[in-house]
Design an enzyme around this catalytic site. Structure first.
Site, mmCIF file in Angstrom:
data_model
loop_
_atom_site.group_PDB
_atom_site.id
_atom_site.type_symbol
_atom_site.label_atom_id
_atom_site.label_comp_id
_atom_site.label_asym_id
_atom_site.label_seq_id
_atom_site.Cartn_x
_atom_site.Cartn_y
_atom_site.Cartn_z
ATOM 1 N N SER A 11 50.949 -19.219 34.126
ATOM 2 C CA SER A 11 51.594 -20.278 33.346
ATOM 3 C C SER A 11 51.110 -20.198 31.903
ATOM 4 O O SER A 11 49.924 -20.354 31.619
ATOM 5 C CB SER A 11 51.252 -21.648 33.939
ATOM 6 N N HIS A 36 55.682 -18.183 33.968
ATOM 7 C CA HIS A 36 56.102 -19.589 34.044
ATOM 8 C C HIS A 36 55.907 -20.264 32.690
ATOM 9 O O HIS A 36 54.835 -20.156 32.089
ATOM 10 C CB HIS A 36 55.257 -20.272 35.123
ATOM 11 N N ASP A 38 56.173 -23.912 30.668
ATOM 12 C CA ASP A 38 56.232 -25.360 30.845
ATOM 13 C C ASP A 38 56.702 -26.061 29.583
ATOM 14 O O ASP A 38 55.971 -26.139 28.600
ATOM 15 C CB ASP A 38 54.841 -25.882 31.208
ATOM 16 N N MET A 40 57.615 -29.492 27.798
ATOM 17 C CA MET A 40 57.320 -30.933 27.943
ATOM 18 C C MET A 40 57.767 -31.675 26.696
ATOM 19 O O MET A 40 57.509 -31.219 25.581
ATOM 20 C CB MET A 40 55.817 -31.122 28.124
ATOM 21 N N HIS A 69 60.319 -24.150 33.267
ATOM 22 C CA HIS A 69 60.182 -25.437 33.963
ATOM 23 C C HIS A 69 60.367 -26.548 32.931
ATOM 24 O O HIS A 69 59.496 -26.768 32.092
ATOM 25 C CB HIS A 69 58.782 -25.466 34.599
ATOM 26 N N MET A 71 60.278 -30.087 31.850
ATOM 27 C CA MET A 71 59.783 -31.444 32.131
ATOM 28 C C MET A 71 60.286 -32.329 30.997
ATOM 29 O O MET A 71 59.513 -32.785 30.148
ATOM 30 C CB MET A 71 58.253 -31.419 32.209
ATOM 31 N N MET A 142 55.852 -29.932 42.898
ATOM 32 C CA MET A 142 54.711 -30.120 41.997
ATOM 33 C C MET A 142 53.494 -30.554 42.808
ATOM 34 O O MET A 142 53.569 -31.497 43.594
ATOM 35 C CB MET A 142 55.021 -31.188 40.939
ATOM 36 N N GLY A 147 52.460 -32.548 33.491
ATOM 37 C CA GLY A 147 52.077 -32.930 32.135
ATOM 38 C C GLY A 147 50.887 -32.152 31.599
ATOM 39 O O GLY A 147 50.842 -31.854 30.412
ATOM 40 N N PHE A 148 49.949 -31.835 32.466
ATOM 41 C CA PHE A 148 48.728 -31.180 31.990
ATOM 42 C C PHE A 148 48.264 -30.111 32.969
ATOM 43 O O PHE A 148 48.414 -30.274 34.178
ATOM 44 C CB PHE A 148 47.605 -32.212 31.812
ATOM 45 N N GLY A 149 47.683 -29.054 32.400
ATOM 46 C CA GLY A 149 47.035 -28.047 33.231
ATOM 47 C C GLY A 149 45.655 -28.558 33.643
ATOM 48 O O GLY A 149 45.179 -29.573 33.130
ATOM 49 N N GLY A 150 45.031 -27.851 34.569
ATOM 50 C CA GLY A 150 43.646 -28.131 34.925
ATOM 51 C C GLY A 150 43.417 -29.352 35.790
ATOM 52 O O GLY A 150 42.286 -29.839 35.878
ATOM 53 N N ASP A 181 53.012 -25.643 41.869
ATOM 54 C CA ASP A 181 52.606 -25.642 40.470
ATOM 55 C C ASP A 181 51.581 -26.742 40.233
ATOM 56 O O ASP A 181 51.904 -27.920 40.369
ATOM 57 C CB ASP A 181 53.868 -25.878 39.621
ATOM 58 N N GLY A 183 46.967 -26.841 39.977
ATOM 59 C CA GLY A 183 45.746 -26.789 40.781
ATOM 60 C C GLY A 183 45.711 -25.647 41.774
ATOM 61 O O GLY A 183 45.060 -25.748 42.817
ATOM 62 N N GLY A 203 47.875 -21.485 36.203
ATOM 63 C CA GLY A 203 47.536 -21.576 34.784
ATOM 64 C C GLY A 203 46.091 -21.194 34.577
ATOM 65 O O GLY A 203 45.761 -20.028 34.298
HETATM 66 C C1 DX5 Z 1 51.631 -28.929 34.899
HETATM 67 C C2 DX5 Z 1 52.347 -27.619 34.605
HETATM 68 C C3 DX5 Z 1 51.684 -26.435 35.200
HETATM 69 C C4 DX5 Z 1 50.330 -26.114 34.654
HETATM 70 C C5 DX5 Z 1 49.480 -25.668 35.800
HETATM 71 O O1 DX5 Z 1 52.371 -29.961 34.366
HETATM 72 O O2 DX5 Z 1 53.658 -27.695 35.122
HETATM 73 O O3 DX5 Z 1 52.499 -25.278 35.170
HETATM 74 O O4 DX5 Z 1 50.355 -25.121 33.674
HETATM 75 O O5 DX5 Z 1 48.188 -25.508 35.343
HETATM 76 P P1 DX5 Z 1 46.931 -25.304 36.289
HETATM 77 O O6 DX5 Z 1 47.190 -24.065 37.081
HETATM 78 O O7 DX5 Z 1 45.812 -25.156 35.325
HETATM 79 O O8 DX5 Z 1 46.822 -26.525 37.169
HETATM 80 ZN ZN ZN Z 2 55.195 -25.864 35.500
#
Ligand code: DX5
Ligand code: ZN
Length: 224
Positions: A11, A36, A38, A40, A69, A71, A142, A147-150, A181, A183, A203
């Site tokens: 991602s 991928h 994202d 937003m 993707h 969002m 999902m 909204g956020f990675g990690g 997608d 975690g 990601g």
């Molecule tokens: C979350 C995104 C994901 C994100 C995943 O809103 O849609 O694609 O990048 O990130 P990780 O793998 O770090 O959870």
């Molecule tokens: Zn995504």
């Protein structure tokens, strides 16, 4: 490629944007076939990432399949721009607002010769996707609040839904991919795989480690 193939999708959100071209090539050299992206809008989700211009920049750097993707609200209003930018698959959320409708938007993506997907927020039931499952290439379950990675993998809230989506597909002769997608690590990817996932968006776990190729290989081995 059908849903029996298992792919790890880096991602772009987790890459180093100060050198995004290099990062795209790093993903490709690490063995990624799909990337991928994202998008937003700061409205449908509480974060702002990038738009069609970034998709276009990435398109110029790679032949990888671009899995976009969205969002965002009003994906139908912005659709042409993402198609023109070079998206290969466009996934839209059932929970978002549309000028037309989810069905109409999917139809337009397919009419452009591209693949389409439906995404479900962790708290949206599988039933919300039912009206569209015959008309999609991919269902994105999902595994974090978008909204956020990690963020941590929401196993309890999302795995029963993923399994239901797989069972429904298999019982009804459908063929959509099941994508997860959020975690996804070597620890959580096998849980998602057992519940039906074949596309694993990663990601932090792919772009994070300095040895991306090694990380991708470990993720692939975890779901083999
Ligand atoms: C979350 C995104 C994901 C994100 C995943 O809103 O849609 O694609 O990048 O990130 P990780 O793998 O770090 O959870
Ligand atoms: Zn995504």
């Amino acid at each position: 490629m059908d849903y029996h193939s298992r792919l790890i999708l880096p991602s772009l959100l987790a890459s180093d944007w100060s050198k995004v071209g290099e990062e795209v090539r790093r993903a490709e050299s690490a063995g990624a076939r799909w990337l991928h992206l994202d998008v937003m809008d700061g409205n449908f989700v509480d974060n702002i990432s990038f738009g069609p211009q970034m998709v276009q920049v990435v398109r110029k750097q790679t032949q990888m399949f671009l899995d976009v993707h969205l969002m965002i609200h009003r994906a139908d209003h912005y659709l042409e721009r993402f198609l023109k930018a070079g998206a290969d698959n466009i996934t839209i959320h059932v929970e978002a607002d549309y000028d037309s409708s989810v069905a109409e938007t999917l139809k337009r993506i397919r009419a452009a010769g591209k693949q389409c997907g439906i995404a479900l927020h962790p708290h949206t039931p599988f039933e919300a996707a039912l009206p569209y499952v015959k008309d999609i290439d991919l269902l994105l379950v999902m595994t974090v609040v978008p909204g956020f990675g990690g963020q941590p993998f929401m196993e309890k809230e999302t795995m029963p839904k993923l399994a239901a989506a797989r069972d429904y597909r298999d019982a009804n002769g459908l063929s959509y991919h099941l994508e997860v997608d959020g975690g996804i690590y070597t620890s959580t990817a096998p849980i998602a795989q057992r519940n039906g996932a074949n596309l694993f968006v990663c990601g932090t776990s792919s772009f994070g480690p300095p040895d991306m190729k090694g990380a991708m290989a470990e993720l692939a081995a975890a779901v083999a």
